[in-house]
Design a protein around this motif. Structure first.
Motif, mmCIF file in Angstrom:
data_model
loop_
_atom_site.group_PDB
_atom_site.id
_atom_site.type_symbol
_atom_site.label_atom_id
_atom_site.label_comp_id
_atom_site.label_asym_id
_atom_site.label_seq_id
_atom_site.Cartn_x
_atom_site.Cartn_y
_atom_site.Cartn_z
ATOM 1 N N ALA A 203 8.600 -0.071 -0.831
ATOM 2 C CA ALA A 203 7.415 -0.931 -0.865
ATOM 3 C C ALA A 203 7.548 -2.026 -1.921
ATOM 4 C CB ALA A 203 6.170 -0.083 -1.133
ATOM 5 N N GLN A 204 8.049 -1.670 -3.080
ATOM 6 C CA GLN A 204 8.163 -2.647 -4.165
ATOM 7 C C GLN A 204 9.267 -3.668 -3.925
ATOM 8 O OE1 GLN A 204 8.688 -0.167 -7.614
ATOM 9 N NE2 GLN A 204 6.507 0.344 -7.761
ATOM 10 N N GLY A 205 10.291 -3.283 -3.169
ATOM 11 C CA GLY A 205 11.407 -4.198 -2.952
ATOM 12 C C GLY A 205 11.316 -5.029 -1.691
ATOM 13 N N CYS B 80 10.748 11.739 7.756
ATOM 14 C CA CYS B 80 10.586 11.440 6.334
ATOM 15 C C CYS B 80 9.463 12.273 5.730
ATOM 16 C CB CYS B 80 10.292 9.951 6.123
ATOM 17 S SG CYS B 80 11.640 8.859 6.603
ATOM 18 N N GLU B 81 9.663 12.630 4.467
ATOM 19 C CA GLU B 81 8.610 13.303 3.724
ATOM 20 C C GLU B 81 7.746 12.234 3.048
ATOM 21 O OE1 GLU B 81 10.443 16.064 1.074
ATOM 22 O OE2 GLU B 81 11.592 17.050 2.654
ATOM 23 N N GLY B 82 6.806 12.668 2.233
ATOM 24 C CA GLY B 82 5.936 11.721 1.568
ATOM 25 C C GLY B 82 4.516 12.239 1.566
ATOM 26 N N SER B 83 3.609 11.413 1.066
ATOM 27 C CA SER B 83 2.218 11.823 0.973
ATOM 28 C C SER B 83 1.335 10.587 0.871
ATOM 29 C CB SER B 83 2.022 12.731 -0.247
ATOM 30 O OG SER B 83 2.244 12.008 -1.458
ATOM 31 N N TYR B 84 0.138 10.807 0.405
ATOM 32 C CA TYR B 84 -0.832 9.720 0.214
ATOM 33 C C TYR B 84 -0.275 8.635 -0.689
ATOM 34 C CZ TYR B 84 -4.916 7.501 -1.991
ATOM 35 O OH TYR B 84 -5.809 6.591 -2.517
ATOM 36 N N LYS C 199 0.160 4.771 0.429
ATOM 37 C CA LYS C 199 -0.673 3.837 -0.335
ATOM 38 C C LYS C 199 0.173 2.722 -0.937
ATOM 39 C CE LYS C 199 -3.702 3.572 -4.387
ATOM 40 N NZ LYS C 199 -4.333 4.348 -5.498
ATOM 41 N N ALA C 200 1.330 3.081 -1.491
ATOM 42 C CA ALA C 200 2.217 2.076 -2.085
ATOM 43 C C ALA C 200 2.674 1.064 -1.039
ATOM 44 C CB ALA C 200 3.423 2.764 -2.728
ATOM 45 N N ILE C 201 2.994 1.543 0.144
ATOM 46 C CA ILE C 201 3.408 0.636 1.211
ATOM 47 C C ILE C 201 2.266 -0.295 1.595
ATOM 48 C CG2 ILE C 201 4.045 0.550 3.654
ATOM 49 C CD1 ILE C 201 5.703 3.070 3.176
ATOM 50 N N PHE D 182 -5.200 1.405 3.004
ATOM 51 C CA PHE D 182 -4.672 0.341 2.136
ATOM 52 C C PHE D 182 -3.803 -0.649 2.908
ATOM 53 C CE2 PHE D 182 -5.656 3.841 -0.695
ATOM 54 C CZ PHE D 182 -6.266 3.211 -1.764
ATOM 55 N N CYS D 183 -3.504 -0.358 4.163
ATOM 56 C CA CYS D 183 -2.714 -1.277 4.993
ATOM 57 C C CYS D 183 -3.664 -2.311 5.590
ATOM 58 C CB CYS D 183 -1.972 -0.508 6.088
ATOM 59 S SG CYS D 183 -0.826 0.760 5.468
ATOM 60 N N GLY D 184 -3.887 -3.367 4.858
ATOM 61 C CA GLY D 184 -4.933 -4.320 5.196
ATOM 62 C C GLY D 184 -4.660 -5.192 6.392
#
Length: 456
Positions: free
Chosen positions: A235-237, A249-253, A257-259, A286-288
């Motif tokens: 997300a940051q890159g 893929c694993e992951g969570s909230y 949210k970061a994406i 958060f995905c606007g």
């Protein structure tokens, strides 16, 4: 190469009626190997322009004419799937195909015997296997190319294909991807198999990256971990992402949210066989700018979505696609529908456990224009009617292979709805007679006039 075609000529005009041509008077085509090659008078640019106008289906046969045509054919190829890794390391791929913009290395990064008659196929790939293949686990480590070998190949590719636009690879690490980022500024699409979280730091420098597909856990093939760490690095890159697909893929909230916060241009998100922790659905709010959400082959939607008031909503979402997913858990389905309450198109294909009480949760939607149901064998006409009659903006309805929905149970209210729809595809089973009975009645076509002024 020269073709000779001979036909006898007559000096007098025949007055007799035309007859069938005498095929024996024609001489067959002949090939003269000593005839000059007039194509040698054409420049490469001109001949290349001529060859490019021919159908793609003829390119391979044209390349067999001579070495020159073979070389020119290679300049016309822009997309390639490599099956043998030595084709890259030897440099032959660069000589044979100098103008590639789309390169797929996924199959070549798995070193399995191609002479084997055993093929294991997954939704995304197929590989030849031998007796050393472990059916209960994953591909042996020796079956995958070492990361340093893959990185070496990526460095060669980066130096030879600066105009690369799409790349797919298996087992790449941060070092190889960094080189791609430095040398291939036009790269827009990236597909990575079997890469870990830290490898995703290497794609931060790909400024124009718009489409990313990450393959983590895939059945018996391989097991790599992509968690919130990797999703955050991504997300940051890659802030210009438009499409993102996460498979196994694993992951969570936190990762979702970061994406959503960093990738504000993201329009399409696909999750296949996801292994997300409970509560990840709330991160979608958060995905606007998200317009399409796809869930494929997911054993569960969200094991613990939390309270409804904390879920939020994707205000811009237009399409929701569920294919091959388990939807028996009413709590998780309700949470998904709440997050997606503004959708206009709903596609439900081969969803397990889609009973009437589960489908009734779709009544929360108020702006649905399209509903497509396929392979939902537990749903009945009663459950369908309860929902679709509550949608005042419905324009298109497709019902296929839903064997528990019967023509004989269609109510007058549902038939009235059918008569004003802009599109109606009604084949719930092989015995359905409604489609043939609609012929000549105008049912299913009146909506063309009714919705004529609609811009949607």
């Amino acid at each position: 190469m020269q073709l000779h075609f001979h036909r006898p000529l007559s000096s007098t005009r025949s007055t007799s009626p035309p007859s069938e041509p005498d095929l024996t008077s024609f001489q067959s085509f002949s090939f003269n190997p000593s005839a000059p090659d007039y194509t040698s008078l054409l420049s490469d640019e001109l001949l290349l322009n001529i060859l490019s106008k021919l159908p793609i289906s003829q390119h391979v046969s044209n390349s067999l004419v001579c070495k020159r045509w073979l070389h020119l054919h290679g300049r016309l190829v822009y997309s390639l799937k490599v099956a043998d890794w030595s084709f890259v390391t030897s440099g032959r791929v660069f000589t044979r195909f100098p103008n590639l913009t789309d390169l797929d290395l996924v199959r070549s990064c798995i070193q399995m015997p191609k002479s084997s008659g055993i093929i294991v196929t997954h939704k995304t790939m197929s590989v030849h296997v031998d007796t050393h293949f472990i059916l209960e686990g994953f591909l042996e480590e020796t079956a995958l190319l070492p990361s340093n070998a893959v990185d070496q190949g990526l460095r060669m590719i980066a130096g030879k294909y600066p105009n690369l636009q799409r790349l797919a690879a298996t087992g790449a690490s941060e070092a190889g991807l960094l080189r791609i980022a430095e040398e291939c500024p036009t790269l827009q699409e990236l597909e990575l198999h079997c890469c870990g979280d830290l490898a995703l730091r290497g794609i931060a420098g790909i400024k124009n990256l718009q489409v990313v597909k990450l393959m983590g856990f895939i059945g018996v093939f391989y097991n790599s971990t992509i968690s919130d760490i990797g999703l955050t690095l991504l997300a940051q890159g890659c802030r210009r992402l438009v499409k993102l697909e996460l498979c196994g893929c694993e992951g969570s909230y936190d990762g979702i949210k970061a994406i959503g916060q960093c990738c504000q241009m993201l329009e399409e998100l696909t999750l296949s066989e996801h292994r997300m922790d409970g509560g990840w659905l709330a991160g979608l709010s958060f995905c606007g700018n998200l317009k399409t959400l796809r869930l494929r082959s997911c054993k569960s939607i969200d094991k613990s979505p939390g309270a409804d008031e904390h879920l939020g909503s994707c205000l811009t979402l237009e399409e929701l696609h569920l294919q091959g997913c388990q939807v028996r858990d009413k709590q998780s389905v309700k949470a998904l529908f709440l997050v997606c309450e503004n959708v206009r198109d709903i596609v439900l294909h081969d969803c397990w456990g889609l009973e009437d009480d589960v489908f009734s949760l779709a009544s929360i939607f108020r702006r649905v224009k399209l509903l497509s149901l396929e392979g939902c064998s537990l749903l009945t006409i009663k459950g369908l009617e309860l929902v679709v009659l509550s949608w005042k903006e419905l324009q298109r309805l497709r019902v296929m292979l839903c064997n528990n929905i019967k023509d004989t149970e269609v109510t007058p209210e549902l038939a009235t709805l059918f008569s004003v729809l802009k599109e109606l595809i009604w084949r719930p089973d092989s015995r359905s007679l409604l489609s043939s009975n609609l012929a000549g009645t105008g049912m299913g076509r009146k909506g063309d006039k009714f919705f004529k002024r609609s811009k949607d």
